[in-house]
Design a protein around this motif. Structure first.
Motif, PDB file in Angstrom:
ATOM      1  N   LEU A  43      -2.420   0.813  -5.100  1.00 24.45           N
ATOM      2  CA  LEU A  43      -1.377   0.303  -4.627  1.00 24.45           C
ATOM      3  C   LEU A  43      -0.397   1.250  -4.078  1.00 24.45           C
ATOM      4  CD1 LEU A  43      -0.680  -1.809  -7.793  1.00 24.45           C
ATOM      5  CD2 LEU A  43      -1.568  -2.887  -5.556  1.00 24.45           C
ATOM      6  N   GLU A 139       3.021  -5.440  -1.081  1.00 24.83           N
ATOM      7  CA  GLU A 139       1.988  -4.707  -0.462  1.00 24.83           C
ATOM      8  C   GLU A 139       1.883  -4.621   1.197  1.00 24.83           C
ATOM      9  OE1 GLU A 139      -0.605  -1.983  -1.925  1.00 24.83           O
ATOM     10  OE2 GLU A 139       1.404  -2.107  -2.874  1.00 24.83           O
ATOM     11  N   THR A 149      -3.926  -1.306  -0.439  1.00 24.48           N
ATOM     12  CA  THR A 149      -4.263  -1.962  -1.613  1.00 24.48           C
ATOM     13  C   THR A 149      -6.019  -2.041  -1.545  1.00 24.48           C
ATOM     14  OG1 THR A 149      -2.304  -3.435  -1.134  1.00 24.48           O
ATOM     15  CG2 THR A 149      -3.818  -4.077  -2.734  1.00 24.48           C
TER      16      THR A 149
END
Length: 167
Positions: A43, A139, A149
């Motif tokens: 992330l 994200e 991601t």
């Protein structure tokens, strides 16, 4: 000199005619078994910071992912063909949060006739999918994509059993 069996003869999920079947484990003794699977979701650092600060709008990411992982373990047999329904005796989940990733390990224990590695894998993948679902708004980039991601490095890292008699 004996010939090596053909690859088809080694498949335990097929009959002699090549039909798919569930493996009969009925004659195997009950054995205490444990499997651990691990994986991670990569992330952006800002998303990881928001997870740690419990400021993701959908709620507590890790608590929700833990519930999802445990539930997936318990229902593995419903989504993987030929997977036996086994008596789960314990599930442990562990998260490690790093600056750009969340790692999840799922340990599953059973006492039965077949292993529990599929359950551990199912727990990890579902738990990580829950993380993604909960953080996807954070994200998303300006183009609507998720360039940083990634769910990665999922695999079984431990598998063991105690044979009857404690060995």
């Amino acid at each position: 000199m004996s010939e090596e069996p053909s690859p088809d003869e080694n498949l335990t999920h097929t009959t002699a005619d090549g039909d798919v079947q569930m493996v009969d484990v009925g004659s195997k003794p009950d054995t205490k078994r444990r499997a651990v699977a691990r994986g991670e979701i990569r992330l952006t650092p800002s998303t990881v910071a928001a997870i740690e600060a419990d400021s993701i709008g959908k709620g507590d990411v890790l608590a929700t992912a833990r519930i999802g992982a445990i539930d997936a373990v318990k229902h593995t047999w419903e989504s993987i063909p030929m997977c036996h329904q086994i008596p789960i005796t314990n599930v442990d989940t562990e998260f490690v949060v790093d600056e750009d990733r969340v790692e999840l390990s799922v340990a599953v224990e059973t006492t039965g006739k077949t292993g529990c590695e599929m359950e551990a894998l199912q727990g990890v993948t579902t738990g990580l999918n829950v993380v993604w679902d909960m953080v996807k708004a954070a994200e998303k980039d300006a183009d609507g994509g998720y360039p940083d991601t990634r769910i990665a490095d999922v695999g079984v890292v431990e598998k063991r059993k105690e044979r009857p008699g404690g060995t």
